[in-house]
Write an enzyme that holds these catalytic residues in place. Structure first.
Site, mmCIF file in Angstrom:
data_model
loop_
_atom_site.group_PDB
_atom_site.id
_atom_site.type_symbol
_atom_site.label_atom_id
_atom_site.label_comp_id
_atom_site.label_asym_id
_atom_site.label_seq_id
_atom_site.Cartn_x
_atom_site.Cartn_y
_atom_site.Cartn_z
ATOM 1 N N TRP A 192 -3.553 -1.562 9.956
ATOM 2 C CA TRP A 192 -3.699 -2.256 8.678
ATOM 3 C C TRP A 192 -3.629 -3.772 8.939
ATOM 4 O O TRP A 192 -2.784 -4.241 9.703
ATOM 5 C CB TRP A 192 -2.583 -1.825 7.706
ATOM 6 N N ASP A 361 -6.119 -4.771 -9.216
ATOM 7 C CA ASP A 361 -5.034 -3.885 -9.626
ATOM 8 C C ASP A 361 -4.219 -4.469 -10.794
ATOM 9 O O ASP A 361 -4.151 -5.685 -10.964
ATOM 10 C CB ASP A 361 -4.126 -3.706 -8.397
ATOM 11 N N ARG A 437 3.406 3.703 -0.082
ATOM 12 C CA ARG A 437 3.272 2.705 -1.146
ATOM 13 C C ARG A 437 3.683 3.315 -2.495
ATOM 14 O O ARG A 437 3.019 3.117 -3.503
ATOM 15 C CB ARG A 437 1.845 2.164 -1.221
ATOM 16 N N ASP A 472 -10.407 1.992 -4.332
ATOM 17 C CA ASP A 472 -9.373 1.793 -3.313
ATOM 18 C C ASP A 472 -8.703 3.121 -2.957
ATOM 19 O O ASP A 472 -8.774 4.093 -3.718
ATOM 20 C CB ASP A 472 -8.334 0.808 -3.885
ATOM 21 N N MET A 473 -8.039 3.157 -1.823
ATOM 22 C CA MET A 473 -7.252 4.336 -1.405
ATOM 23 C C MET A 473 -6.161 3.824 -0.477
ATOM 24 O O MET A 473 -6.441 3.444 0.657
ATOM 25 C CB MET A 473 -8.154 5.311 -0.658
ATOM 26 N N ASN A 474 -4.931 3.822 -0.985
ATOM 27 C CA ASN A 474 -3.906 3.051 -0.291
ATOM 28 C C ASN A 474 -2.851 3.838 0.459
ATOM 29 O O ASN A 474 -1.736 3.348 0.637
ATOM 30 C CB ASN A 474 -3.215 2.119 -1.290
ATOM 31 N N CYS A 520 -12.909 0.627 -0.463
ATOM 32 C CA CYS A 520 -11.737 -0.077 0.053
ATOM 33 C C CYS A 520 -10.690 0.983 0.348
ATOM 34 O O CYS A 520 -10.566 1.951 -0.389
ATOM 35 C CB CYS A 520 -11.240 -1.047 -1.019
ATOM 36 N N ASP A 542 -7.421 -6.266 4.566
ATOM 37 C CA ASP A 542 -6.523 -7.020 3.692
ATOM 38 C C ASP A 542 -6.116 -8.332 4.345
ATOM 39 O O ASP A 542 -5.530 -9.194 3.676
ATOM 40 C CB ASP A 542 -5.262 -6.194 3.387
HETATM 41 C C1 DGJ Z 1 -5.328 -2.856 -1.355
HETATM 42 C C2 DGJ Z 1 -6.605 -3.642 -1.311
HETATM 43 O O1 DGJ Z 1 -7.074 -3.721 -0.008
HETATM 44 C C3 DGJ Z 1 -6.357 -5.018 -1.934
HETATM 45 O O2 DGJ Z 1 -7.500 -5.801 -1.832
HETATM 46 C C4 DGJ Z 1 -5.950 -4.822 -3.365
HETATM 47 O O3 DGJ Z 1 -7.007 -4.256 -4.087
HETATM 48 C C5 DGJ Z 1 -4.723 -3.943 -3.441
HETATM 49 N N1 DGJ Z 1 -4.906 -2.711 -2.728
HETATM 50 C C6 DGJ Z 1 -4.361 -3.653 -4.877
HETATM 51 O O4 DGJ Z 1 -3.311 -2.806 -4.982
#
Ligand code: DGJ
Length: 728
Positions: A192, A361, A437, A472-474, A520, A542
């Site tokens: 990351w 977000d 997260r 997005d997918m975090n 993303c 990021d």
């Molecule tokens: C992760 C993304 O990579 C960022 O650019 C942003 O959109 C955040 N998530 C928002 O939670």
């Protein structure tokens, strides 16, 4: 049938046999696939096995090819084990990575695939294989893409038996380079905020595994490889074999050098925790594995990939459109979004020339930080008392399109959705649910969950004039349970999840063709050729710090087109504490698809002035950057100067970006030798500032490519650009 003049004329218009991209040489049982300047040859050997014969520069004469013949056996090895089999099942003396491994209901696991038949349809070839005993069938599908020299391969596995067959490993293809030692592997590794770092290493005896077990493509490794003969290939010269897998879930490449100097790369679904049961009559397909060959170095390999992505993969491939200049609110506001604040940012963004305003977000549910809200996709009434419409109208009135961030696959335990449907999250019953997260993953493999997510996105897009979504997918998968299907079916989650996500993208794009999408995943965690037909751009990382970005972007450019590489200009000091000038940050970001992610409320008049000029410059050159050819002149990993040159499709414009990282002893920056120009043509040089040394402003292509340009890049983190335009 009577032979008519019209029929003769029609036949004369057809390509000659020699010109056909796929030929079957019946006397030799060989298929010759010609794609661009390369040939790929596969044949049936005397054991009736499919065998790889050749992959390299185009060979013009059919007569040059000999029929496939298996290798000789050797102590402790069989002929099959020594032969370059095109799609080996696991069975017999094959101690290398197989392409297919199965277990039948009765426990038999041996699989011996023999050639059955084939069919050629224009640029597509299907070769059918079958097990020697059972009706387990594999169709190998090949396609040539002559404009770029790419070949694609995948396999369709069919269970024609009367019992269940569990597929335990299903690879898309194995690629062979000519037998020999001293090959070098290039691949993309990272983490990351440090994705797509180019790694180079000698291919040693044994196996090197590059993979994702994380449920998505991953930041840690990316499904692209290149192989060259060590020392023989550089940016401009040498043989390079390369490939990229079109899959956004668990994937795996096994790069092997056998004890007998055969290098092979097998790739497809990751077989870790993999089991795909096929009932009688069922089939399933592997992802597509794209491959290419060039004799002209890594630069040409990348340019082929870039063209291929632009012309054959992206949603706008039929009529390519330039990517708009975007503003994104994330780094400026994080979760603290509201109507007045976003409108104020939009006013400022419009003034500097932004074309697409994206709210990130924080706009929905109880999303005030990353502990709550995911899953509750209703507009937060405190932040937007009148819904999104007033903001969208405002943005549209300013002449910009409106875009919105979503993270549909996720749920916070602190959300109404989770409270209503805790079973929708991926989990093993009675076991801990690891949060990443502060969120869990919705089981998108479930069709009811898929329909729910599709429904809410459908509603969001139908009710609002949203023209862009950042999807997005975090987090990555843990405890990948799917309790509401029988245990034997549960491991299908790895495949079904991704296919259902793809389906949502496809349906949304079908219904809302005006909407463009960015992929993303906490930065570049979902960048691959499986997602790219469904999205218009990707979020590269990021990490928006401009110097760090140079290496991330360089690695990215080996596999993916600059057009899809979203790059933002953000504030300093950045996440690593470094500060570079606004101009440096702009020039770094202008090498891909330009975005602004800074807090415009903090900018001074000079910043606005510079930003307006740089965005205007970007609009002048973006056709060249986004649709042109990229030449990597100097690499950030090899030099204290990074330089990249882009040449437009019509050759009329070129632009060079140059960055000095740190300088010592007042040494001048190295001469930049331009590439890809017409030696005889005259070009006008237009530096963007006073950093070009020398007064010549109209010179030949020959001068630019052989005498080169010298730039006054004196200080640390200095940067400039030079535009070159054809004079006649
Ligand atoms: C992760 C993304 O990579 C960022 O650019 C942003 O959109 C955040 N998530 C928002 O939670």
């Amino acid at each position: 049938m009577r032979w008519t003049f019209a029929m003769a004329a029609f036949l004369a218009m057809l390509p000659s046999v020699e010109a056909q991209p796929i030929r079957y040489l019946a006397d030799k049982q060989l298929w010759v696939l010609e794609s661009g300047e390369s040939s790929y040859v596969v044949g049936v050997n005397e054991l009736n096995r499919l065998q790889h014969v050749y992959w390299g520069k185009k060979l013009a004469r059919n007569e040059d090819f000999a029929p496939a013949r298996s290798a000789r056996d050797f102590a402790f090895e069989s002929r099959e084990g020594m032969t370059t089999e095109e799609y080996p099942g696991w069975g017999g003396m094959r101690f290398y990575e197989p392409c297919l491994k199965v277990t039948r209901e009765d426990g038999v696991r041996d699989l011996a695939l023999k050639h059955v038949s084939h069919e050629i349809r224009g640029e597509t070839l299907e070769i059918r294989l079958r097990d020697i005993n059972d009706d387990i069938r594999v169709t190998l599908v090949y396609r040539v893409w002559p404009r770029t020299g790419i070949i694609s391969r995948h396999a369709v596995i069919h269970n024609g038996t009367k019992q269940q067959v569990v597929v335990e490993s299903a690879q898309s293809a194995v690629w062979y380079v000519p037998a020999g030692d001293g090959y070098r592997l290039s691949h993309l590794a990272g983490h990351w905020a440090g994705e797509t770092q180019l790694v180079r290493e000698e291919i040693q005896p044994g196996r090197k595994v590059i993979e994702s077990r994380r449920g998505n493509t991953s930041h840690q490794a990316n499904p692209w490889f290149a192989i060259d003969e060590r020392g023989a290939a550089d940016e401009e010269h040498g043989r390079v074999w390369f490939g990229a897998l079109a899959w956004s879930g668990n994937w795996k490449f096994v790069v092997e050098r056998t004890p007998y100097s055969q290098v092979r790369v097998t790739g497809g679904y990751n077989d870790f925790d993999f089991a795909y049961p096929l009932k009688p009559g069922e089939s399933f397909s592997t992802p597509v594995f794209y491959g290419g060959f060039t004799a002209a170095g890594f630069g040409d390999a990348s340019r082929r990939m870039h063209r291929f992505i632009r012309d054959e993969i992206l949603p706008d491939r039929a009529a390519p459109r330039p990517r708009p200049v975007l503003y994104n609110s994330w780094e400026a506001t994080t979760f603290d979004v509201n109507e007045a604040g976003q409108k104020a940012l939009a006013d400022k963004a419009a003034k500097i020339g932004v074309e697409l305003f994206v709210m990130d977000d924080g706009w929905f549910g109880q999303r005030n930080d990353d502990h709550a809200g995911l899953g509750d996709w209703y507009v937060n009434p405190k932040k937007f008392p009148n819904g999104l419409k007033p903001l969208i109208d405002h943005v549209n009135k300013l002449g910009m399109k409106f875009g919105l961030w979503v993270e549909p696959e996720m749920v916070n335990p602190n959300s109404d959705l989770y409270r209503a449907h805790p079973d929708w999250a991926i989990h093993f019953p009675g076991r801990p649910r690891t949060e990443g997260r502060n969120q869990l993953i919705l089981n998108m493999a479930r069709d009811d969950v898929k329909e729910y997510i599709y429904g809410l996105l459908d509603k969001l897009l139908a009710e609002n004039n949203i023209e862009f979504i950042k999807w997005d997918m975090n987090r990555h998968f843990t405890e990948p349970g799917w309790p509401n299907v029988p245990p034997t079916e549960q491991k299908k989650i790895w495949v079904k999840y991704v296919n259902n996500v793809y389906e949502i993208f496809d349906r949304l794009r079908g219904k809302f063709p005006r909407v463009e999408i960015e992929s993303c995943s906490g930065g570049g965690g979902r960048v691959d050729l499986g997602i790219l037909p469904r999205v218009h751009q990707v979020w590269t990382s990021d990490n928006t710090e401009a110097f760090d970005r140079l290496r991330i972007q360089e690695g990215f450019s080996f596999a993916y087109a600059p057009k899809v590489m979203m790059a933002w200009v953000t504030d300093v000091p950045n996440m690593n504490g470094r500060s570079t000038s606004l101009k440096y940050r702009f020039l770094a970001a202008m090498q891909g698809s330009l975005g602004i992610g800074a807090n415009l409320n903090h900018w001074k008049e000079d910043d606005y002035k510079l930003a307006t000029e740089m965005i205007a410059l970007y609009k002048r050159i973006r056709g060249t950057v986004q649709h042109g050819d990229l030449y990597r002149l100097l690499s950030p990993s090899e030099s204290d100067v990074t330089a990249n040159q882009y040449v437009s499709e019509d050759g009329k414009q070129s632009v060079v970006f140059a960055f000095r990282h740190s300088q010592q002893y007042l040494r001048p920056a190295p001469t930049l030798y331009l590439r890809g120009l017409d030696e005889k043509a005259l070009y006008r040089i237009q530096p963007i500032d006073d950093k070009l040394i020398g007064d010549q402003r109209t010179v030949s292509g020959s001068y630019l490519m052989n005498r080169g340009l010298n730039l006054r890049l004196g200080g640390d983190f200095d940067a400039t650009a030079v535009v070159v335009e054809r004079a006649e």
